[in-house]
Design an enzyme around this catalytic site. Structure first.
Site, PDB file in Angstrom:
ATOM      1  N   HIS A   1      22.944  22.078  38.668  1.00 28.59           N
ATOM      2  CA  HIS A   1      23.593  23.401  38.788  1.00 28.59           C
ATOM      3  C   HIS A   1      23.506  24.203  37.478  1.00 28.59           C
ATOM      4  CE1 HIS A   1      27.016  21.047  37.336  1.00 28.59           C
ATOM      5  NE2 HIS A   1      27.383  20.648  38.525  1.00 28.59           N
TER       6      HIS A   1
ATOM      7  N   ARG B   1      20.927  31.888  19.318  1.00 30.30           N
ATOM      8  CA  ARG B   1      20.606  30.929  18.255  1.00 30.30           C
ATOM      9  C   ARG B   1      20.781  29.481  18.705  1.00 30.30           C
ATOM     10  NH1 ARG B   1      22.986  35.092  15.192  1.00 30.30           N
ATOM     11  NH2 ARG B   1      25.064  34.157  15.338  1.00 30.30           N
TER      12      ARG B   1
ATOM     13  N   ASP C   1      26.220  22.373  46.375  1.00 28.83           N
ATOM     14  CA  ASP C   1      27.330  21.695  45.697  1.00 28.83           C
ATOM     15  C   ASP C   1      28.590  21.820  46.560  1.00 28.83           C
ATOM     16  OD1 ASP C   1      28.641  20.218  43.773  1.00 28.83           O
ATOM     17  OD2 ASP C   1      28.897  21.851  42.356  1.00 28.83           O
TER      18      ASP C   1
ATOM     19  N   LEU D   1      36.298  25.900  38.733  1.00 29.52           N
ATOM     20  CA  LEU D   1      35.578  25.864  39.995  1.00 29.52           C
ATOM     21  C   LEU D   1      35.375  24.414  40.404  1.00 29.52           C
ATOM     22  CD1 LEU D   1      32.950  28.695  39.448  1.00 29.52           C
ATOM     23  CD2 LEU D   1      34.694  28.640  41.247  1.00 29.52           C
TER      24      LEU D   1
END
Length: 390
Positions: free
Chosen positions: A222, A233, A280, A313
């Protein structure tokens, strides 16, 4: 000679290209042939001809990362739960899937894998179970997401073998954090057994990801979620996978986990052939809002979004037909690419590309019929048998 089913008259997506007014010839559980001009195909006595004018026939979707649906979860450790999941997702175009575990006690993981082995051996009444995806427990607690921190384990071959027991042959992929001490030893072991190894729930920096790739990690679980964010960076796990050859990725295209612009970015960077769609999905999928569980943790689903009480989540309530639609309508990618990302690509990733993910002679007769106007599922066939009649 066994009677055949002929699907003809609409558009055929083979997994690679569209054929206008083509025909798919099905005999038993396999595709016997694909014809490029339905008008030139002659049906024989006893053939069942299905006219799909205004419809697209596409390879069945392959979900290589799904935990549950219809109130059932892989961690229930029962054939009945897996079978219920298989029937529910088949109605939304998923014709095969990996049963996905999560971070849990060794015994619970073993029981889940044992049930998966039973589902593979006995067969399911809906989508076909292809194997197991182990998500955890060798992950980084910093990016645990909805996984239980107290159940995360240090990576070791011994711990892995204790969890899989005698069912090692059905493990198709493993998600781990490659930067955690001991992880690369597990990677070496898994690579020797042909397992797809995914970096996920990880804080790996660019150099650590490149070292992991050299050791055998080639996929990212995911993408964007459960990992350090991209910085100009410090590219991190996601930036490494998007910028470097040799990596494949997967995305949860519910437009909750990932913004449509970032879904499009994954497609722009990796192309349709190196980016898979996954769900998922957890047990609340196709159940509506309410209170559920994921890995013994309370999950609250509101407006289709699944979250822990802390706000993290917790998987999704997505189905792959909705993921395809989102990629086309919200991420603005071509339909053919979205369909390949839901079928051909995931099938190849888990070693099933020689029988799944394409409409070609010799392939399994796993077919989804989509309304061309709104990409809705109108019919689903698994192994030559209709799950959703057209």
């Amino acid at each position: 000679m066994e009677n055949r089913t002929i699907i003809k008259g609409g558009r055929i997506f083979t997994g690679r290209c569209f054929i206008d007014n083509g025909a798919v010839e099905i005999q038993g559980s396999r595709i016997a042939d694909v014809h490029y001009n339905a008008d030139e195909y002659e049906a024989h006595a006893g053939d069942k001809v299905v006219d799909i004018s205004g419809i697209i026939a596409t390879p069945g979707f392959v979900d290589i990362h799904i935990h549950g649906a219809m109130g059932c979860d892989a961690m229930d450790g029962s054939y009945e739960s897996i079978n219920t999941i298989s029937k529910a997702i088949a109605l939304h175009g998923t014709t095969s899937f990996l049963i996905t575990t999560m971070t849990a006690p060794v015994g619970d993981t073993y029981n889940a894998i044992r049930a998966a082995a039973e589902a593979i051996d006995k067969g399911t009444d809906g989508a076909q179970a292809l194997g197991v995806h182990m998500e955890g427990p060798f992950i980084n607690a910093q990016y645990k997401g909805a996984q239980s921190a107290e159940l995360i384990m240090p990576p070791s071959v011994e711990a892995y073998r204790a969890m899989v027991g005698e069912y090692e042959s059905i493990i198709k992929r493993v998600t781990l954090a490659p930067e955690v001490e001991g992880a690369l030893e597990v990677v070496s072991y898994l690579k020797s057994r042909g397992v797809l190894i995914s970096a996920g729930h990880t804080s790996a920096a660019f150099d650590q990801m490149m070292a992991a790739h050299k050791a055998g990690v080639s996929h990212v679980t995911h993408l964007y979620n459960g990992m350090n964010p991209i910085h100009h960076r410090q590219p991190g796990a996601a930036g490494t996978a998007l910028s470097q050859d040799g990596w494949t990725v997967e995305v949860i295209a519910d437009c909750v986990h990932v913004h449509p612009a970032m879904l499009r970015l994954a497609w722009l960077c990796k192309g349709a052939d190196r980016c898979a769609l996954i769900t998922d999905a957890m047990e609340a999928t196709l159940m509506g809002d309410g209170v559920y569980e994921l890995g013994s943790q309370k999950v609250i689903v509101k407006n289709g979004q699944a979250r822990l009480e802390a706000g993290n989540l917790a998987g999704s309530t997505l189905t792959l037909d909705a993921a395809v639609k989102n990629m086309v309508e919200k991420a603005d990618i071509p339909l053919g690419d979205a369909l390949a990302m839901a079928s051909l690509v995931p099938a190849a990733l888990v070693g099933e590309g020689d029988r799944k993910g394409r409409l070609e002679a010799g392939y399994d007769a796993d077919i989804v019929l989509l309304d061309e106007s709104d990409i809705s599922v109108k019919g689903v066939m698994v192994g030559g048998k209709w799950q959703k009649n057209f």
